[in-house]
Design an enzyme around this catalytic site. Structure first.
Site, short mmCIF file in Angstrom:
data_model
loop_
_atom_site.label_atom_id
_atom_site.label_comp_id
_atom_site.label_asym_id
_atom_site.label_seq_id
_atom_site.Cartn_x
_atom_site.Cartn_y
_atom_site.Cartn_z
CB CYS A 194 -0.97 -0.02 1.17
SG CYS A 194 -0.22 0.14 2.81
CG HIS A 205 -4.52 0.04 3.91
ND1 HIS A 205 -3.83 -0.93 3.22
CD2 HIS A 205 -5.44 0.54 3.04
CE1 HIS A 205 -4.32 -1.03 2.00
NE2 HIS A 205 -5.30 -0.15 1.86
CG HIS A 260 -6.74 0.27 -1.51
ND1 HIS A 260 -6.92 -0.41 -0.34
CD2 HIS A 260 -7.72 -0.19 -2.35
CE1 HIS A 260 -7.94 -1.23 -0.44
NE2 HIS A 260 -8.46 -1.12 -1.63
#
Length: 352
Positions: free
Chosen positions: A267, A315, A327
């Site tokens: 990510c 994240h 993402h």
């Protein structure tokens, strides 16, 4: 006589006792089976598997960000160690040259016999010439003293460099040990997630969004979004727009922990690569990226803003407008478009 009588056997002695115990245990086990206490645990439902796998992915991603941070520090320690080694090598060359020069001076003195100056004056055929030479020798002696002092200084510098290198090497070894620990944690959680998913049928995996195209957007769809839709907010500047464009171009790329592109990403690796393509340098980890720009409220989000999730800021995605982001989710899903309310929102920052 009583001494010749055979001893009486106990009713449950020897093999009889063992047989009775075996029968009793077997009966207890049978009773347990019929009672239900010995039955295997019920098979988890797909929803339970989904929840457990999601938790494992989140834990693995948190460990991945810590791995990325440790690797960044290990790489920096390795660079510093190489720099110290180069400086020490150059210092050693200078020291060797200085020692050679001192050796030449010592050899010249040896050839001169090392006589007392008064004796050399008495033996000289030309005292005036000798006095001129003595003055020159005195100046040479001063230079020699300076050379000796220089050698001593260089020796101290090299010892300092070597001491710094030993400290840096110890730091590097600590970082490498941390990397190995983080890697075992990550792979262990991902292996457990794969094991759980393998218990489901293909249909069950598709139903919970594993292995399908849920949330995925094509590059052509992304291009249309980037050109603008009615009511769609625009990126605040060309750098943010370029980062969003890069992220769209990477839709479908696989998630690989620790990867920063160009063909696979985790990510924070996707975010870093997207902004690097736009000429903006970002830190490697989510918990460093959230402090790299200006914090913005969720209601003020614009395309290109970085959106962060979970309490540990483990994240990150790139906001594209309309409540959506691009993402790199986890190993079971490629780079994709997803709603930002899919995960617990932790904050956002604008870096361009």
């Amino acid at each position: 006589m009583a001494a010749h009588r055979k001893p009486r056997r106990h009713p449950l002695g020897g093999g009889t006792a063992r047989t009775a115990v075996t029968i009793a245990l077997a009966g207890a086990a049978t009773a347990a089976v019929f009672d239900g206490t010995g039955q295997a645990a019920p098979r988890p439902t797909p929803a339970q598997v989904r929840a457990k796998v999601d938790k494992l992915y989140q834990e693995a991603e948190a460990a991945t960000e810590k791995y990325n941070g440790a690797k960044e520090k290990a790489d920096a320690a390795e660079r510093r160690l190489r720099t110290l080694a180069d400086e020490a090598a150059r210092g050693q060359e200078r020291l060797n040259s200085a020692r050679d020069a001192l050796g030449s001076i010592a050899a010249a003195q040896y050839r001169a016999g090392g006589l007392d100056p008064t004796v050399r004056l008495m033996l000289s055929d030309d005292p005036r010439h000798y006095l001129e030479g003595a003055e020159l020798a005195e100046r040479a002696g001063s230079r020699q003293s300076a050379a000796v002092a220089g050698v001593r200084r260089q020796v101290r510098e090299i010892e300092q460099l070597r001491g710094d290198a030993r400290v840096e090497l110890a730091s590097l070894k600590d970082r490498q040990a941390e990397l190995r620990l983080r890697k075992r944690t990550i792979t262990g959680k991902l292996d457990e997630a794969r094991r759980l998913l393998s218990q489901l049928s293909p249909g069950e995996r598709a139903a919970i969004g594993e292995g399908g195209d849920a949330g995925h957007a094509s590059r052509s769809d992304g291009a249309r979004d980037l050109l603008g839709m009615p009511g769609q907010a625009e990126a605040p500047n060309s750098r943010a727009a370029a980062a969003v464009s890069y992220a769209y171009a990477k839709l479908g790329s696989p998630y690989v922990w620790g990867a920063t592109g160009p063909d696979a990403f985790d990510c924070s690796g996707l975010v870093q690569a997207a902004y690097r393509s736009a000429g903006v340098s970002l830190p490697r980890t989510t918990y460093a990226q959230i402090g790299a720009g200006r914090r913005v409220a969720r209601s003020e989000l614009l395309p290109g803003d970085l959106v962060f999730f979970y309490s540990g800021v483990s994240h990150v995605g790139i906001y594209i407008g309309g409540g959506r982001m691009i993402h790199a989710p986890n190993p079971s899903a490629p780079v994709r478009v997803a709603p930002i309310d899919q995960m617990p929102f932790a904050g956002a920052t604008r870096v361009a």
